[in-house]
Scaffold this motif. Structure first.
Motif, PDB file in Angstrom:
ATOM      1  N   PRO A 135      78.410  31.744   2.061  1.00 51.35           N
ATOM      2  CA  PRO A 135      78.101  30.718   3.158  1.00 51.35           C
ATOM      3  C   PRO A 135      78.216  30.929   4.390  1.00 51.35           C
ATOM      4  CG  PRO A 135      79.977  30.113   1.767  1.00 51.35           C
ATOM      5  CD  PRO A 135      79.503  31.052   0.973  1.00 51.35           C
ATOM      6  N   ALA A 136      79.285  31.671   4.712  1.00 50.60           N
ATOM      7  CA  ALA A 136      79.346  31.986   6.233  1.00 50.60           C
ATOM      8  C   ALA A 136      78.065  32.805   6.719  1.00 50.60           C
ATOM      9  CB  ALA A 136      80.797  32.855   6.256  1.00 50.60           C
ATOM     10  N   LEU A 139      75.209  30.825   6.930  1.00 53.29           N
ATOM     11  CA  LEU A 139      75.073  29.955   8.165  1.00 53.29           C
ATOM     12  C   LEU A 139      74.684  30.633   9.413  1.00 53.29           C
ATOM     13  CD1 LEU A 139      77.980  27.621   7.442  1.00 53.29           C
ATOM     14  CD2 LEU A 139      75.787  26.825   7.424  1.00 53.29           C
ATOM     15  N   ASP A 140      75.183  32.067   9.367  1.00 52.23           N
ATOM     16  CA  ASP A 140      74.887  32.747  10.545  1.00 52.23           C
ATOM     17  C   ASP A 140      73.580  33.170  10.595  1.00 52.23           C
ATOM     18  OD1 ASP A 140      77.588  32.767  11.285  1.00 52.23           O
ATOM     19  OD2 ASP A 140      78.090  34.870  10.281  1.00 52.23           O
ATOM     20  N   TYR A 143      71.723  29.971  11.831  1.00 54.36           N
ATOM     21  CA  TYR A 143      71.963  30.054  13.235  1.00 54.36           C
ATOM     22  C   TYR A 143      70.825  30.753  14.108  1.00 54.36           C
ATOM     23  CZ  TYR A 143      75.900  26.864  14.278  1.00 54.36           C
ATOM     24  OH  TYR A 143      76.757  25.976  14.213  1.00 54.36           O
ATOM     25  N   VAL A 173      77.670  22.666   0.752  1.00 53.27           N
ATOM     26  CA  VAL A 173      78.125  23.417   2.037  1.00 53.27           C
ATOM     27  C   VAL A 173      76.738  23.643   2.842  1.00 53.27           C
ATOM     28  CG1 VAL A 173      78.020  25.631   1.201  1.00 53.27           C
ATOM     29  CG2 VAL A 173      79.327  25.367   3.062  1.00 53.27           C
TER      30      VAL A 173
ATOM     31  N   GLY B  43      85.665  31.643   8.360  1.00 52.63           N
ATOM     32  CA  GLY B  43      84.728  31.427   7.537  1.00 52.63           C
ATOM     33  C   GLY B  43      85.052  32.031   6.209  1.00 52.63           C
ATOM     34  N   SER B  44      84.196  31.677   5.097  1.00 49.77           N
ATOM     35  CA  SER B  44      84.438  32.216   3.559  1.00 49.77           C
ATOM     36  C   SER B  44      83.934  34.007   3.902  1.00 49.77           C
ATOM     37  CB  SER B  44      83.337  32.039   2.716  1.00 49.77           C
ATOM     38  OG  SER B  44      83.699  30.614   2.728  1.00 49.77           O
ATOM     39  N   GLN B  45      85.010  34.741   3.363  1.00 52.43           N
ATOM     40  CA  GLN B  45      85.062  36.265   3.470  1.00 52.43           C
ATOM     41  C   GLN B  45      85.238  36.889   4.836  1.00 52.43           C
ATOM     42  OE1 GLN B  45      81.881  35.242   1.682  1.00 52.43           O
ATOM     43  NE2 GLN B  45      82.732  35.052  -0.301  1.00 52.43           N
ATOM     44  N   CYS B  46      85.916  35.917   5.892  1.00 50.42           N
ATOM     45  CA  CYS B  46      85.984  36.355   7.272  1.00 50.42           C
ATOM     46  C   CYS B  46      87.392  36.257   7.435  1.00 50.42           C
ATOM     47  CB  CYS B  46      85.373  35.447   8.233  1.00 50.42           C
ATOM     48  SG  CYS B  46      83.529  35.154   7.997  1.00 50.42           S
ATOM     49  N   GLU B  85      83.539  25.258   7.352  1.00 53.73           N
ATOM     50  CA  GLU B  85      82.551  26.299   7.137  1.00 53.73           C
ATOM     51  C   GLU B  85      81.581  26.238   8.335  1.00 53.73           C
ATOM     52  OE1 GLU B  85      82.026  29.625   6.158  1.00 53.73           O
ATOM     53  OE2 GLU B  85      82.425  28.944   4.007  1.00 53.73           O
ATOM     54  N   ALA B  89      81.200  28.553  11.837  1.00 53.99           N
ATOM     55  CA  ALA B  89      80.051  29.446  12.011  1.00 53.99           C
ATOM     56  C   ALA B  89      79.648  28.893  13.661  1.00 53.99           C
ATOM     57  CB  ALA B  89      78.927  28.857  11.208  1.00 53.99           C
TER      58      ALA B  89
END
Lengths: 221, 232
Positions: A135-136, A139-140, A143, A173, B43-46, B85, B89
Protein backbone atom coordinates in the motif's frame (compact mmCIF):
# COMPACT_ATOMS: atom_id res chain seq x y z
CA UNK A 1 -36.12 5.43 -5.56
CA UNK A 2 -36.03 3.17 -8.56
CA UNK A 3 -36.17 4.79 -11.99
CA UNK A 4 -39.12 4.22 -14.24
CA UNK A 5 -38.17 1.21 -16.25
CA UNK A 6 -39.55 -0.56 -19.17
CA UNK A 7 -42.84 -1.99 -17.80
CA UNK A 8 -41.96 -5.44 -18.98
CA UNK A 9 -39.16 -5.54 -16.41
CA UNK A 10 -40.93 -4.17 -13.36
CA UNK A 11 -40.51 -6.22 -10.25
CA UNK A 12 -37.08 -7.55 -11.12
CA UNK A 13 -34.67 -7.47 -8.20
CA UNK A 14 -31.50 -5.44 -8.55
CA UNK A 15 -28.01 -5.53 -7.15
CA UNK A 16 -24.68 -3.90 -7.80
CA UNK A 17 -22.40 -6.28 -9.56
CA UNK A 18 -19.07 -6.08 -7.79
CA UNK A 19 -15.82 -6.41 -9.65
CA UNK A 20 -13.69 -9.46 -9.17
CA UNK A 21 -10.64 -8.17 -7.26
CA UNK A 22 -8.13 -9.50 -9.76
CA UNK A 23 -10.16 -9.02 -12.87
CA UNK A 24 -8.32 -7.48 -15.77
CA UNK A 25 -11.41 -7.11 -17.86
CA UNK A 26 -13.05 -4.30 -16.01
CA UNK A 27 -12.92 -1.85 -18.85
CA UNK A 28 -11.66 -3.22 -22.11
CA UNK A 29 -11.22 0.28 -23.44
CA UNK A 30 -9.78 -0.96 -26.70
CA UNK A 31 -12.53 -3.50 -27.07
CA UNK A 32 -15.00 -2.56 -29.81
CA UNK A 33 -17.82 -3.73 -27.56
CA UNK A 34 -17.16 -0.93 -25.12
CA UNK A 35 -19.59 1.90 -25.53
CA UNK A 36 -20.26 5.01 -23.54
CA UNK A 37 -23.78 5.83 -22.58
CA UNK A 38 -25.22 8.63 -20.52
CA UNK A 39 -27.56 8.53 -17.62
CA UNK A 40 -28.36 10.38 -14.46
CA UNK A 41 -28.56 8.08 -11.51
CA UNK A 42 -27.92 7.97 -7.82
CA UNK A 43 -26.31 4.86 -6.39
CA UNK A 44 -29.58 3.10 -5.67
CA UNK A 45 -30.86 3.85 -9.10
CA UNK A 46 -27.59 2.78 -10.60
CA UNK A 47 -27.91 -0.57 -8.92
CA UNK A 48 -31.27 -1.10 -10.53
CA UNK A 49 -30.17 -0.05 -13.94
CA UNK A 50 -27.02 -2.10 -13.81
CA UNK A 51 -29.16 -5.10 -13.07
CA UNK A 52 -31.46 -4.19 -15.91
CA UNK A 53 -28.55 -3.87 -18.24
CA UNK A 54 -27.50 -7.31 -17.27
CA UNK A 55 -30.99 -8.55 -17.81
CA UNK A 56 -30.93 -7.17 -21.30
CA UNK A 57 -27.60 -8.78 -21.92
CA UNK A 58 -28.80 -12.13 -20.72
CA UNK A 59 -32.02 -11.93 -22.66
CA UNK A 60 -30.26 -11.19 -25.87
CA UNK A 61 -27.52 -13.80 -25.28
CA UNK A 62 -25.19 -11.14 -26.54
CA UNK A 63 -22.58 -9.02 -24.81
CA UNK A 64 -22.82 -6.20 -27.27
CA UNK A 65 -24.82 -3.24 -26.04
CA UNK A 66 -27.38 -3.21 -28.78
CA UNK A 67 -29.58 -0.41 -30.05
CA UNK A 68 -32.41 -1.40 -27.75
CA UNK A 69 -30.19 -0.93 -24.72
CA UNK A 70 -28.85 2.39 -25.96
CA UNK A 71 -32.35 3.62 -26.57
CA UNK A 72 -33.30 2.59 -23.07
CA UNK A 73 -30.41 4.45 -21.51
CA UNK A 74 -30.96 7.52 -23.63
CA UNK A 75 -34.34 7.92 -22.00
CA UNK A 76 -32.68 8.41 -18.63
CA UNK A 77 -32.41 11.98 -17.34
CA UNK A 78 -28.84 13.01 -17.90
CA UNK A 79 -26.24 15.06 -16.08
CA UNK A 80 -24.12 12.62 -14.16
CA UNK A 81 -21.82 9.70 -14.64
CA UNK A 82 -22.20 6.15 -13.58
CA UNK A 83 -19.77 3.38 -14.23
CA UNK A 84 -21.30 -0.01 -14.72
CA UNK A 85 -19.98 -3.50 -14.77
CA UNK A 86 -22.12 -5.61 -17.02
CA UNK A 87 -22.16 -8.52 -19.36
CA UNK A 88 -21.99 -12.24 -19.01
CA UNK A 89 -18.42 -12.29 -20.31
CA UNK A 90 -17.22 -9.53 -18.01
CA UNK A 91 -17.53 -6.71 -20.49
CA UNK A 92 -18.29 -3.31 -19.09
CA UNK A 93 -20.12 -0.19 -19.98
CA UNK A 94 -18.94 3.17 -18.85
CA UNK A 95 -21.76 5.64 -19.08
CA UNK A 96 -21.22 9.35 -19.11
CA UNK A 97 -22.86 12.46 -20.32
CA UNK A 98 -21.68 15.88 -21.42
CA UNK A 99 -23.32 18.30 -19.02
CA UNK A 100 -23.57 20.91 -21.72
CA UNK A 101 -25.70 18.67 -23.81
CA UNK A 102 -28.14 16.37 -22.06
CA UNK A 103 -27.77 13.67 -24.63
CA UNK A 104 -26.21 10.32 -24.22
CA UNK A 105 -22.87 10.23 -25.97
CA UNK A 106 -21.65 7.18 -27.71
CA UNK A 107 -18.73 8.68 -29.55
CA UNK A 108 -15.37 7.73 -28.04
CA UNK A 109 -13.94 11.03 -29.27
CA UNK A 110 -15.78 13.30 -26.87
CA UNK A 111 -13.89 15.10 -24.14
CA UNK A 112 -15.92 13.34 -21.53
CA UNK A 113 -14.97 9.99 -22.90
CA UNK A 114 -11.28 10.87 -22.88
CA UNK A 115 -11.49 11.87 -19.24
CA UNK A 116 -13.39 8.74 -18.46
CA UNK A 117 -10.84 6.51 -20.10
CA UNK A 118 -8.00 8.28 -18.31
CA UNK A 119 -9.77 7.92 -15.01
CA UNK A 120 -10.47 4.26 -15.57
CA UNK A 121 -6.90 3.58 -16.65
CA UNK A 122 -5.75 5.28 -13.47
CA UNK A 123 -8.26 3.34 -11.42
CA UNK A 124 -7.08 0.06 -12.87
CA UNK A 125 -3.46 1.02 -12.26
CA UNK A 126 -4.19 1.97 -8.68
CA UNK A 127 -6.14 -1.20 -8.08
CA UNK A 128 -3.30 -3.21 -9.54
CA UNK A 129 -0.82 -1.53 -7.21
CA UNK A 130 -2.96 -2.24 -4.18
CA UNK A 131 -3.43 -5.83 -5.33
CA UNK A 132 0.34 -6.26 -4.92
CA UNK A 133 -0.22 -5.73 -1.20
CA UNK A 134 2.26 -2.87 -1.04
CA UNK A 135 0.00 0.00 0.00
CA UNK A 136 2.80 2.48 0.65
CA UNK A 137 4.10 2.06 -2.89
CA UNK A 138 0.56 2.21 -4.26
CA UNK A 139 -0.10 5.50 -2.46
CA UNK A 140 3.14 7.00 -3.78
CA UNK A 141 2.08 6.11 -7.32
CA UNK A 142 -1.34 7.60 -6.71
CA UNK A 143 0.18 10.82 -5.35
CA UNK A 144 2.32 11.14 -8.47
CA UNK A 145 -0.61 10.63 -10.79
CA UNK A 146 -2.97 12.94 -8.92
CA UNK A 147 -0.23 15.59 -8.83
CA UNK A 148 -0.03 15.51 -12.58
CA UNK A 149 -3.77 15.69 -13.04
CA UNK A 150 -4.00 18.60 -10.65
CA UNK A 151 -1.24 20.45 -12.49
CA UNK A 152 -3.15 19.93 -15.72
CA UNK A 153 -6.34 21.12 -14.09
CA UNK A 154 -8.05 17.81 -14.80
CA UNK A 155 -10.26 17.60 -11.76
CA UNK A 156 -12.87 15.84 -13.89
CA UNK A 157 -10.58 12.86 -14.14
CA UNK A 158 -10.09 12.87 -10.37
CA UNK A 159 -13.86 13.01 -9.89
CA UNK A 160 -14.27 10.00 -12.13
CA UNK A 161 -11.53 8.17 -10.29
CA UNK A 162 -13.36 8.77 -7.02
CA UNK A 163 -16.59 7.47 -8.47
CA UNK A 164 -14.93 4.41 -9.90
CA UNK A 165 -13.36 3.74 -6.51
CA UNK A 166 -16.71 4.20 -4.80
CA UNK A 167 -18.51 1.80 -7.09
CA UNK A 168 -16.01 -1.01 -7.13
CA UNK A 169 -14.10 -3.23 -4.78
CA UNK A 170 -10.99 -1.73 -3.23
CA UNK A 171 -9.39 -2.44 0.15
CA UNK A 172 -10.11 -0.02 2.96
CA UNK A 173 -6.55 1.28 2.97
CA UNK A 174 -7.00 2.32 -0.66
CA UNK A 175 -10.27 4.11 0.00
CA UNK A 176 -8.80 6.00 2.95
CA UNK A 177 -5.67 6.78 0.94
CA UNK A 178 -7.61 8.22 -1.98
CA UNK A 179 -9.76 10.27 0.36
CA UNK A 180 -6.66 11.65 2.07
CA UNK A 181 -4.86 12.45 -1.14
CA UNK A 182 -7.83 14.31 -2.58
CA UNK A 183 -8.77 16.01 0.69
CA UNK A 184 -7.41 19.44 -0.30
CA UNK A 185 -9.90 19.52 -3.19
CA UNK A 186 -12.81 18.14 -1.26
CA UNK A 187 -14.97 21.16 -2.09
CA UNK A 188 -14.08 21.19 -5.75
CA UNK A 189 -14.65 17.46 -6.04
CA UNK A 190 -18.01 17.77 -4.32
CA UNK A 191 -20.36 14.84 -4.63
CA UNK A 192 -17.69 12.47 -5.91
CA UNK A 193 -15.60 12.89 -2.76
CA UNK A 194 -18.69 12.49 -0.64
CA UNK A 195 -19.69 9.34 -2.48
CA UNK A 196 -16.31 7.77 -1.86
CA UNK A 197 -16.42 8.80 1.81
CA UNK A 198 -19.81 7.10 2.14
CA UNK A 199 -18.45 3.99 0.50
CA UNK A 200 -15.41 3.98 2.81
CA UNK A 201 -17.68 4.39 5.81
CA UNK A 202 -19.87 1.49 4.71
CA UNK A 203 -16.86 -0.77 4.20
CA UNK A 204 -15.27 0.26 7.50
CA UNK A 205 -18.53 -0.16 9.40
CA UNK A 206 -19.00 -3.62 7.93
CA UNK A 207 -15.45 -4.69 8.72
CA UNK A 208 -14.93 -2.95 12.07
CA UNK A 209 -18.22 -1.58 13.33
CA UNK A 210 -19.61 1.94 13.22
CA UNK A 211 -17.51 3.40 16.05
CA UNK A 212 -14.26 2.42 14.35
CA UNK A 213 -15.59 3.67 11.03
CA UNK A 214 -16.33 7.07 12.53
CA UNK A 215 -12.85 7.19 14.05
CA UNK A 216 -11.18 6.07 10.85
CA UNK A 217 -12.83 8.73 8.72
CA UNK A 218 -12.71 11.58 11.19
CA UNK A 219 -11.65 14.68 9.28
CA UNK A 220 -11.93 13.03 5.88
CA UNK A 221 -15.67 13.37 5.31
CA UNK B 1 5.01 12.39 37.98
CA UNK B 2 7.62 10.25 36.21
CA UNK B 3 8.45 9.51 32.63
CA UNK B 4 5.15 9.17 30.73
CA UNK B 5 4.70 5.64 29.40
CA UNK B 6 3.50 7.05 26.07
CA UNK B 7 6.76 8.96 25.47
CA UNK B 8 8.91 6.37 23.71
CA UNK B 9 12.65 6.39 22.93
CA UNK B 10 13.78 6.40 19.30
CA UNK B 11 15.01 2.81 19.24
CA UNK B 12 11.50 1.51 19.89
CA UNK B 13 10.41 2.41 16.36
CA UNK B 14 12.09 -0.81 15.31
CA UNK B 15 9.57 -2.81 17.29
CA UNK B 16 6.63 -1.50 15.30
CA UNK B 17 5.79 -3.45 12.18
CA UNK B 18 2.66 -1.64 11.03
CA UNK B 19 2.18 1.82 9.50
CA UNK B 20 2.24 4.59 12.04
CA UNK B 21 2.76 8.32 12.45
CA UNK B 22 4.08 9.98 15.59
CA UNK B 23 5.43 13.30 16.73
CA UNK B 24 9.13 13.06 17.44
CA UNK B 25 10.82 15.45 19.84
CA UNK B 26 14.40 16.16 20.86
CA UNK B 27 16.13 18.55 23.25
CA UNK B 28 18.46 20.49 20.98
CA UNK B 29 19.71 22.94 23.60
CA UNK B 30 19.42 21.77 27.17
CA UNK B 31 20.67 24.98 28.78
CA UNK B 32 18.03 27.02 27.02
CA UNK B 33 15.48 24.23 27.28
CA UNK B 34 15.05 24.41 23.55
CA UNK B 35 13.04 21.56 22.07
CA UNK B 36 12.55 20.59 18.45
CA UNK B 37 9.76 18.51 16.87
CA UNK B 38 8.97 16.72 13.66
CA UNK B 39 6.86 13.90 12.31
CA UNK B 40 7.98 10.31 12.63
CA UNK B 41 6.39 8.35 9.82
CA UNK B 42 6.52 4.75 8.74
CA UNK B 43 4.58 3.24 5.87
CA UNK B 44 4.30 -0.47 5.04
CA UNK B 45 7.68 -1.93 4.03
CA UNK B 46 9.28 1.42 4.90
CA UNK B 47 11.70 2.34 7.65
CA UNK B 48 10.80 4.98 10.24
CA UNK B 49 11.86 8.47 9.23
CA UNK B 50 11.76 11.85 10.91
CA UNK B 51 10.46 14.74 8.82
CA UNK B 52 11.19 18.08 10.42
CA UNK B 53 11.58 21.74 9.59
CA UNK B 54 15.12 22.22 10.81
CA UNK B 55 15.39 25.89 9.90
CA UNK B 56 14.52 28.51 7.31
CA UNK B 57 14.23 26.76 3.91
CA UNK B 58 15.63 23.59 5.44
CA UNK B 59 13.31 20.62 5.63
CA UNK B 60 14.92 17.32 6.54
CA UNK B 61 13.71 13.76 6.25
CA UNK B 62 16.09 11.33 7.88
CA UNK B 63 16.15 7.94 9.50
CA UNK B 64 14.97 8.14 13.08
CA UNK B 65 17.78 5.90 14.21
CA UNK B 66 20.46 7.91 12.39
CA UNK B 67 18.98 11.38 12.76
CA UNK B 68 21.15 14.40 13.45
CA UNK B 69 19.09 15.25 16.54
CA UNK B 70 20.05 14.04 20.00
CA UNK B 71 17.98 11.54 21.96
CA UNK B 72 14.79 11.59 19.97
CA UNK B 73 11.62 10.48 21.68
CA UNK B 74 8.20 10.13 20.13
CA UNK B 75 4.52 9.93 20.91
CA UNK B 76 2.31 7.96 18.53
CA UNK B 77 -0.78 9.56 17.08
CA UNK B 78 -3.96 7.66 17.84
CA UNK B 79 -4.68 6.63 14.27
CA UNK B 80 -5.90 3.40 12.75
CA UNK B 81 -3.32 1.78 10.43
CA UNK B 82 -5.14 2.70 7.21
CA UNK B 83 -5.16 6.32 8.24
CA UNK B 84 -1.52 6.21 9.31
CA UNK B 85 -0.58 4.68 5.97
CA UNK B 86 -2.14 7.60 4.12
CA UNK B 87 -0.57 10.16 6.43
CA UNK B 88 2.85 8.54 6.09
CA UNK B 89 2.46 8.81 2.32
CA UNK B 90 1.72 12.51 2.70
CA UNK B 91 4.88 12.91 4.78
CA UNK B 92 6.94 11.30 2.03
CA UNK B 93 5.24 13.62 -0.43
CA UNK B 94 6.06 16.70 1.60
CA UNK B 95 9.66 15.56 1.96
CA UNK B 96 9.93 15.09 -1.77
CA UNK B 97 8.53 18.50 -2.68
CA UNK B 98 9.79 20.90 -0.06
CA UNK B 99 13.45 20.42 0.81
CA UNK B 100 14.29 24.10 0.35
CA UNK B 101 10.85 25.62 0.08
CA UNK B 102 9.43 26.27 3.51
CA UNK B 103 10.31 29.58 5.12
CA UNK B 104 10.50 30.19 8.83
CA UNK B 105 7.74 32.27 10.37
CA UNK B 106 6.11 32.72 13.76
CA UNK B 107 2.42 33.34 13.11
CA UNK B 108 0.28 30.25 12.59
CA UNK B 109 -3.39 30.54 11.71
CA UNK B 110 -4.10 27.14 10.18
CA UNK B 111 -1.80 26.67 7.20
CA UNK B 112 -1.64 23.24 5.67
CA UNK B 113 -0.23 21.17 2.82
CA UNK B 114 -1.89 20.37 -0.47
CA UNK B 115 -2.01 16.87 -1.89
CA UNK B 116 0.99 17.63 -4.09
CA UNK B 117 3.00 18.21 -0.94
CA UNK B 118 3.38 21.95 -1.32
CA UNK B 119 2.70 24.27 1.59
CA UNK B 120 -0.43 26.40 1.71
CA UNK B 121 0.14 29.18 4.18
CA UNK B 122 -2.82 30.64 6.01
CA UNK B 123 -3.76 34.27 6.62
CA UNK B 124 -0.88 36.38 7.96
CA UNK B 125 1.50 33.42 7.76
CA UNK B 126 4.89 33.89 6.12
CA UNK B 127 6.38 30.57 7.15
CA UNK B 128 6.27 27.89 9.81
CA UNK B 129 8.12 26.86 12.95
CA UNK B 130 9.05 23.26 13.62
CA UNK B 131 5.89 22.88 15.72
CA UNK B 132 3.52 24.57 13.30
CA UNK B 133 5.05 22.55 10.48
CA UNK B 134 3.80 19.44 12.30
CA UNK B 135 0.35 20.97 12.74
CA UNK B 136 0.17 21.96 9.08
CA UNK B 137 1.25 18.54 7.83
CA UNK B 138 -1.25 16.75 10.05
CA UNK B 139 -3.97 19.09 8.89
CA UNK B 140 -3.09 18.21 5.30
CA UNK B 141 -3.92 14.62 6.19
CA UNK B 142 -7.20 15.58 7.83
CA UNK B 143 -5.96 15.51 11.43
CA UNK B 144 -6.64 18.66 13.44
CA UNK B 145 -4.42 18.13 16.46
CA UNK B 146 -4.99 21.35 18.43
CA UNK B 147 -7.91 23.63 19.12
CA UNK B 148 -6.00 26.73 18.05
CA UNK B 149 -8.67 29.10 19.32
CA UNK B 150 -8.07 28.01 22.92
CA UNK B 151 -4.43 29.16 22.87
CA UNK B 152 -3.45 32.43 24.49
CA UNK B 153 -0.32 34.55 24.38
CA UNK B 154 2.41 33.98 26.92
CA UNK B 155 4.94 36.68 27.81
CA UNK B 156 7.55 33.94 28.21
CA UNK B 157 7.23 33.34 24.49
CA UNK B 158 8.40 36.86 23.68
CA UNK B 159 11.93 35.98 24.75
CA UNK B 160 11.95 32.90 22.57
CA UNK B 161 10.60 34.81 19.58
CA UNK B 162 13.22 37.53 19.99
CA UNK B 163 15.91 34.87 20.19
CA UNK B 164 14.66 33.40 16.93
CA UNK B 165 14.84 36.75 15.18
CA UNK B 166 18.37 37.18 16.51
CA UNK B 167 19.35 33.78 15.15
CA UNK B 168 17.81 34.62 11.77
CA UNK B 169 19.83 37.86 11.69
CA UNK B 170 23.06 36.04 12.46
CA UNK B 171 22.17 33.48 9.80
CA UNK B 172 21.64 36.27 7.29
CA UNK B 173 24.98 37.83 8.13
CA UNK B 174 26.70 34.53 7.54
CA UNK B 175 24.67 33.39 4.53
CA UNK B 176 23.22 36.53 2.96
CA UNK B 177 21.92 34.68 -0.07
CA UNK B 178 19.83 32.26 1.96
CA UNK B 179 17.44 34.65 3.65
CA UNK B 180 16.39 38.18 2.79
CA UNK B 181 16.47 41.11 5.17
CA UNK B 182 12.86 41.70 4.26
CA UNK B 183 11.85 38.27 5.47
CA UNK B 184 13.61 38.84 8.78
CA UNK B 185 11.83 42.18 9.11
CA UNK B 186 8.54 40.42 8.48
CA UNK B 187 9.29 37.80 11.13
CA UNK B 188 10.24 40.56 13.55
CA UNK B 189 6.82 42.11 13.08
CA UNK B 190 5.26 38.83 14.21
CA UNK B 191 6.87 38.94 17.65
CA UNK B 192 4.15 38.75 20.26
CA UNK B 193 1.96 36.29 18.37
CA UNK B 194 0.54 33.09 19.83
CA UNK B 195 3.08 30.32 20.07
CA UNK B 196 2.41 26.61 19.74
CA UNK B 197 5.25 24.85 21.55
CA UNK B 198 6.98 21.61 20.63
CA UNK B 199 6.17 20.00 23.97
CA UNK B 200 2.49 20.95 23.69
CA UNK B 201 2.24 19.51 20.18
CA UNK B 202 3.97 16.31 21.30
CA UNK B 203 1.92 15.92 24.45
CA UNK B 204 -1.33 16.49 22.58
CA UNK B 205 -0.73 13.33 20.54
CA UNK B 206 -1.30 11.23 23.65
CA UNK B 207 -4.76 12.69 24.29
CA UNK B 208 -7.75 10.42 23.76
CA UNK B 209 -9.45 12.71 21.27
CA UNK B 210 -8.37 15.40 18.81
CA UNK B 211 -8.37 18.36 18.57
CA UNK B 212 -6.87 19.03 21.98
CA UNK B 213 -7.46 22.21 23.95
CA UNK B 214 -4.75 24.38 25.46
CA UNK B 215 -5.16 23.21 29.06
CA UNK B 216 -4.83 19.54 28.15
CA UNK B 217 -1.99 20.01 25.68
CA UNK B 218 -0.06 22.22 28.07
CA UNK B 219 -0.44 19.74 30.92
CA UNK B 220 0.70 16.83 28.76
CA UNK B 221 3.43 18.98 27.23
CA UNK B 222 4.85 19.85 30.62
CA UNK B 223 5.26 16.14 31.32
CA UNK B 224 7.04 15.69 28.00
CA UNK B 225 9.39 18.59 28.65
CA UNK B 226 10.32 17.48 32.16
CA UNK B 227 10.90 13.92 31.06
CA UNK B 228 12.98 14.92 28.07
CA UNK B 229 15.21 17.37 29.91
CA UNK B 230 15.67 14.84 32.70
CA UNK B 231 16.75 12.20 30.17
CA UNK B 232 19.33 14.57 28.74
Amino acid sequence: MAPSLDPSHEGECAEILPMQPNSTQWLPSTDPDTTTLGQHLGREQAATVIARIRLYQKDSRDDRPDGRLRAFLRRRPTSDIVICDVGVKGHSLAGHVDEQSPTARTSPETTGDKALREALDLFNEVRGEFAKDMPASALDVLYDRVDRLQLLGELDVIRLLLRAAAQNTLPLVALVGILTITLPWRRELGAAHHELACRAFDVAATERGKDEAVRLLDGLR
Amino acid sequence: MGHPEWLRPANEVDKIDFPFVAVGIAATNVDQKQLHVGLVHKGSQCSAELLHLAWHHCLRNESVLAASLPRIHWVGLRLLPERAEALAALCRRIAKRNAQEIAYGLVYTGGTFAADGTVRLGDEEIGLTCATFVLAALKGGGVELLQLETWGKDCEDLNWQEQIVGQLQRYQERYPSRISEQHIANVKQQIGCTRYKPDQVTGACSADNYPVDYATANCLGTRVKKALLAVV
